[in-house]
Design an enzyme around this catalytic site. Structure first.
Site: not given
Length: 338
Positions: A16, A18, A195, A198, A219, A276
């Site tokens: 995970h 980005h 996702h 979260e 998450h 993340d």
């Protein structure tokens, strides 16, 4: 043993991350030479503690503004591979929203092709194995999500593109309008992740599981609020992509010590650790490993187990999976011997 170990040398799988939120200051200044360190620290790195995910997300837009050319996208890919190689990440899945990178005139196809081509170059140059996940965003239109899903289908098999994801503020935007995109990708026999759990609680996790059929969650940590849901995750083998520092930063948990990663792991839920957003959160994967070692007493065996779980859930081709499994086994054996 763990206290004396250099955790940077432990082999790592990261599912995970980005891509557009990993841009270091050096890489950002390469793209925008007038960018100062002071402005980067103020505008690109979010506070260590935000009131919510909604307060945190605007910081990501500064990265988006820089990554609107093919050259800039290639800088971003090279930068994150260098960061990962420096801490012995052996396999990573990088996600990005191609429709968010078209403000400078690129077509979505050009965005995907630039990132995929540079990813292949960096795999060869660094030895870090990788796959790409194309993201839609919760505030996008259903048509935009379907267009992203069609890009997954178009490039899967011919590049590192492997799967579809949806990101954004789940508390502020529903999942339902985007379900046709997930149906399209599943109909092609391709994987998805979502996702959920979260910014919203267990109901969001159940919706993702029941309506998309996902076997992975970005998450998912608020599942801990519902013991029955935790049991379902365990029994169904749902994998959680857990990002502890980001969760504290976006006010998902009250303190790092309260993060549910250890409770979920001890309950038998399959999970792995990720950053993340390396740059927005100002964190490395080594930092995340140190956190669970220091706070929860995780051992080398725990880190090995969660890396193996992450690899089992990865969207990697079988030959890649085999190579990564060997590197994990050899790396953890060397760490134990050392």
């Amino acid at each position: 043993m763990m206290m004396a170990m250099d955790l940077r040398t432990v082999p790592k799988v990261e599912l995970h991350s980005h891509l557009d939120c990993c841009l270091s200051f050096g890489a950002a200044a390469t793209i925008a030479p007038s960018l100062t360190r002071a402005r980067y620290d103020a505008d690109f790195v979010a506070p260590a503690r935000c009131a919510s995910l909604a307060e945190y997300l605007p910081y990501t837009l500064n990265y988006r503004a820089l990554l609107q050319t093919e050259a800039a996208l290639r800088v971003a890919v090279g930068d994150v591979f260098a960061q990962m190689a420096a801490e012995n990440v052996v396999y990573a899945e990088l996600r990005f929203a191609p429709l968010a990178q078209t403000e400078g005139g690129l077509a979505p196809e050009q965005v995907v092709e630039a990132v995929a081509d540079e990813t292949a170059r960096q795999i060869a140059a660094t030895g870090v194995e990788a796959s790409l996940i194309l993201c839609t965003l919760r505030h996008f239109s259903p048509a935009a999500s379907l267009e992203t899903a069609e890009l997954v289908g178009r490039y899967a098999g011919s590049s590192a593109v492997a799967a579809l994801d949806i990101a954004g503020d789940e508390a502020g935007a529903p999942l339902a309008p985007h379900l046709p995109a997930f149906d399209h990708v599943r109909g092609l026999g391709l994987p998805i992740t979502v996702h959920a759990g979260e910014a919203a609680g267990p109901a969001s996790v159940r919706e993702a599981l029941d309506r998309t059929g996902t076997r992975r969650l970005g998450h998912g940590v608020r599942s801990v609020e519902d013991p029955a849901l935790v049991g379902r995750l365990r029994d169904e083998g749902i994998h959680l992509e857990v990002c502890p520092t980001s969760n504290y930063q976006t006010n998902v948990v009250d303190s790092p010590d309260d993060h549910p990663v250890d409770r979920l792991y001890r309950a038998g839920v399959a999970l792995g650790l990720s950053t993340d957003t390396r740059a927005v959160t100002d964190v490395t994967l080594t930092d995340e490993y140190a956190g669970v070692v220091d706070r929860f007493g995780w051992t080398l065996d725990d880190l090995r187990a969660t890396n193996q779980a992450a690899l089992a859930a990865a969207f990697a081709a079988e030959d890649v999976r085999a190579r990564v499994a060997t590197r994990l086994a050899e790396g953890f054996a060397a760490a134990a011997a050392g």
